[in-house]
Design an enzyme around this catalytic site. Structure first.
Site, short mmCIF file in Angstrom:
data_model
loop_
_atom_site.label_atom_id
_atom_site.label_comp_id
_atom_site.label_asym_id
_atom_site.label_seq_id
_atom_site.Cartn_x
_atom_site.Cartn_y
_atom_site.Cartn_z
N THR A 122 0.87 -1.19 0.00
CA THR A 122 0.00 0.00 0.00
C THR A 122 0.90 1.23 0.00
O THR A 122 1.66 1.44 0.95
CB THR A 122 -0.91 0.01 1.24
N LEU A 152 -7.06 -8.24 0.72
CA LEU A 152 -7.36 -9.38 1.62
C LEU A 152 -7.50 -8.94 3.07
O LEU A 152 -6.93 -7.93 3.48
CB LEU A 152 -6.32 -10.49 1.47
N CYS A 263 -3.62 -1.83 8.99
CA CYS A 263 -4.09 -1.15 7.78
C CYS A 263 -4.94 0.09 8.05
O CYS A 263 -4.54 1.20 7.70
CB CYS A 263 -4.85 -2.15 6.93
N LYS A 323 -8.35 -8.47 15.95
CA LYS A 323 -9.61 -9.08 15.51
C LYS A 323 -9.48 -10.58 15.71
O LYS A 323 -8.39 -11.06 16.02
CB LYS A 323 -9.90 -8.74 14.04
C1 UGA Z 1 -8.42 -4.39 6.02
C2 UGA Z 1 -9.40 -4.40 4.83
O1 UGA Z 1 -10.65 -4.92 5.24
C3 UGA Z 1 -8.85 -5.24 3.66
O2 UGA Z 1 -9.71 -5.14 2.56
C4 UGA Z 1 -7.45 -4.72 3.28
O3 UGA Z 1 -6.86 -5.52 2.28
C5 UGA Z 1 -6.55 -4.74 4.51
O4 UGA Z 1 -7.15 -3.94 5.55
C6 UGA Z 1 -5.21 -4.16 4.13
O5 UGA Z 1 -5.12 -2.96 3.87
O6 UGA Z 1 -4.24 -4.93 3.98
P1 UGA Z 1 -7.81 -6.12 8.00
O7 UGA Z 1 -7.14 -4.95 8.62
O8 UGA Z 1 -7.06 -7.38 7.84
O9 UGA Z 1 -8.33 -5.73 6.50
O10 UGA Z 1 -9.11 -6.50 8.83
P2 UGA Z 1 -10.64 -6.01 8.85
O11 UGA Z 1 -11.48 -7.22 8.86
O12 UGA Z 1 -10.91 -5.00 7.83
O13 UGA Z 1 -10.75 -5.34 10.30
C7 UGA Z 1 -10.02 -4.18 10.65
C8 UGA Z 1 -10.41 -3.71 12.04
O14 UGA Z 1 -11.74 -3.19 12.03
C9 UGA Z 1 -10.42 -4.82 13.11
O15 UGA Z 1 -9.88 -4.33 14.31
C10 UGA Z 1 -11.89 -5.16 13.27
O16 UGA Z 1 -12.19 -5.68 14.54
C11 UGA Z 1 -12.53 -3.79 13.07
N1 UGA Z 1 -13.93 -3.84 12.62
C12 UGA Z 1 -14.25 -4.39 11.41
C13 UGA Z 1 -14.93 -3.29 13.41
O17 UGA Z 1 -14.66 -2.78 14.52
N2 UGA Z 1 -16.22 -3.31 12.96
C14 UGA Z 1 -16.56 -3.83 11.76
O18 UGA Z 1 -17.77 -3.81 11.40
C15 UGA Z 1 -15.54 -4.40 10.98
#
Ligand code: UGA
Length: 434
Positions: A122, A152, A263, A323
């Site tokens: 990124t 991802l 991220c 997470k």
């Molecule tokens: C995120 C993006 O979702 C991916 O598409 C992207 O490729 C990635 O960053 C990256 O830039 O490499 P990631 O950080 O692995 O993915 O995980 P997420 O599932 O997006 O969760 C990020 C954070 O948001 C976690 O702490 C999760 O608990 C939180 N979250 C997620 C919430 O608090 N509420 C939600 O509804 C969703």
């Protein structure tokens, strides 16, 4: 089949490389971590990801996976070089491209024949151009630079790579159709849709998507305090919102302790930095970021509310990873909450995470690590759910009740059955629900 050198074997590099072997491509993983690479050859992975060990084993068995710390060897052996190195944010919010610059320089110095260089890190708009300039400085022959941002998600990395909603492929203007076809064919099996665009659009799209998802999270989190005052359960609001097709069933509207990981926190700040450089003060994303960090303190305040009058209270933190289904503790919400509790003077903090205990020890916090949730809640005055692990969702609240000294629960992921908790005599606080 392509021969691909993966420069930077972190999360993205490893998952991308292993998934590419599924289509029969050969990959060489490059990194400076010698021991990690040696382990890869034995099928031992540095990260926990569902399905990755099996895919790795299959790739090794077919002889499609090689490793090397030597960029010269990787450049010699590969036709495509994929850069997956880290781009952390600097204090001013801009991405630190020093690792990427160095990696490109080393590869360029070793290039002797035409190559395709793909950037997956990124990185700000203009990075593909920057890569081109660096390579041109060291190599006179033919080469192309392509930008393929990664979307991802950790915890379900294989699934979200193999069945990506879309693959975005950005080319410079002068790239030949032959190269375009090769790259499109490389990523086609992994996306429901392939978006072919220019490098700038590809680069910016990654930031804008991540910042938007972060915005959704901060939006719902900004409603939690109001919902609590109104006596409304925010989960009902999220559900109503997601039923609107314009918002969608998978919208990031799960309230919680704020987003963590490598991220969103970094990318939101980066977009603010990018906008700033072009004379736009991105107030909206500044607030998204503020709400996110504030939300972590809100969790600490709820805990404080419950235990402040108890003599030497024991606080039990369940979940340390940012997470579920990962051992990753980068920008862990639990770290901020624990640091706040320590600041408030709480000394007896027991923690447990199914995967992340060891990783969390790097923060050197004066807390006690436990091997199970049951050990962690023993004699506790406040149980705190920080990560939404399935194991915690299924907590036996009857047993928890028998083990705890004072019946307080702070459920920062709204994971538990609040009615049952209350029926059993717990004082319960979630996020945005009374
Ligand atoms: C995120 C993006 O979702 C991916 O598409 C992207 O490729 C990635 O960053 C990256 O830039 O490499 P990631 O950080 O692995 O993915 O995980 P997420 O599932 O997006 O969760 C990020 C954070 O948001 C976690 O702490 C999760 O608990 C939180 N979250 C997620 C919430 O608090 N509420 C939600 O509804 C969703």
């Amino acid at each position: 089949m392509e021969k691909i050198g993966i420069i930077g074997t972190g999360y993205v590099g490893l998952v991308t490389g292993v998934c590419l072997t599924q289509e029969g491509h050969g990959v060489i993983f490059n990194d400076h971590k010698k021991e990690m690479l040696a382990n890869l050859k034995k099928g031992i992975l540095p990260i926990h990801e569902k399905d990755l060990p099996e895919l790795m084993k299959a790739g090794l068995k077919k002889g499609l996976i090689d490793v090397s710390t030597d960029k010269k060897y990787v450049a010699d052996q590969s036709d495509i070089l994929m850069f997956c190195v880290q781009t952390p944010s600097k204090e001013d919010g801009n991405a630190d491209l020093s690792y990427l610059r160095q990696a490109v320089k080393e590869v360029a110095q070793s290039m002797k024949s035409p190559k395709i260089l793909i950037n997956k890190s990124t990185a700000p708009v203009g990075t593909a151009r920057l890569i081109r300039e660096i390579v041109r400085h060291f190599y006179n022959g033919q080469f192309d630079v392509v930008s393929v941002p990664e979307f991802l998600q950790e915890g379900k990395a294989v699934e979200t790579f193999i069945h990506a909603d879309r693959q975005v492929v950005g080319f410079e203007d002068d790239v030949s159709d032959e190269v375009k076809n090769r790259i499109v064919n490389l990523f086609k099996p992994f996306g429901k849709e392939i978006v072919v665009t220019n490098t700038k659009t590809a680069e910016f799209s990654k930031y804008v998507c991540n910042a938007f998802l972060a915005l959704e999270i901060s939006y719902i989190n900004s409603m939690t305090g109001v919902s609590e005052k109104l006596g409304i359960d925010i989960q009902d609001i999220s559900r109503i919102m997601r039923l609107d097709k314009r918002i969608g069933p998978k919208a990031f509207l799960e309230p919680g302790p704020g987003y963590g990981g490598m991220c969103f926190p970094k990318d939101v700040v980066s977009v603010v930095g990018i906008a700033d450089r072009f004379g736009y003060t991105h107030k909206l994303l500044q607030v998204v970021n503020e709400i996110n960090w504030r939300q972590r303190l809100n969790v600490a305040e709820k805990i404080h509310h419950f235990v402040q009058k108890i003599d030497k209270p024991k606080i039990s933190i369940l979940g340390l990873s940012f997470k579920k289904n990962t051992s990753d503790v980068r920008n862990s919400q639990s770290k901020t909450v624990i640091e706040e509790l320590l600041k408030l003077g709480y000394k007896n903090i027991a923690v447990y995470d199914p995967l992340a205990n060891d990783n969390f020890k790097q923060f050197n916090l004066p807390i006690e690590y436990k091997n199970s949730w049951s050990e962690a809640v023993d004699g506790s005055d406040c149980l705190v759910i920080m990560t939404e692990w399935d194991e915690f969702k299924q907590l036996d609240l009857d047993l928890v009740k028998k083990k705890m000294r004072t019946l307080n629960i702070v459920d920062s992921r709204n994971l538990l059955d609040k009615e049952l908790a209350k029926k059993l005599g717990f004082n319960y606080m979630g996020m945005g629900r009374k």
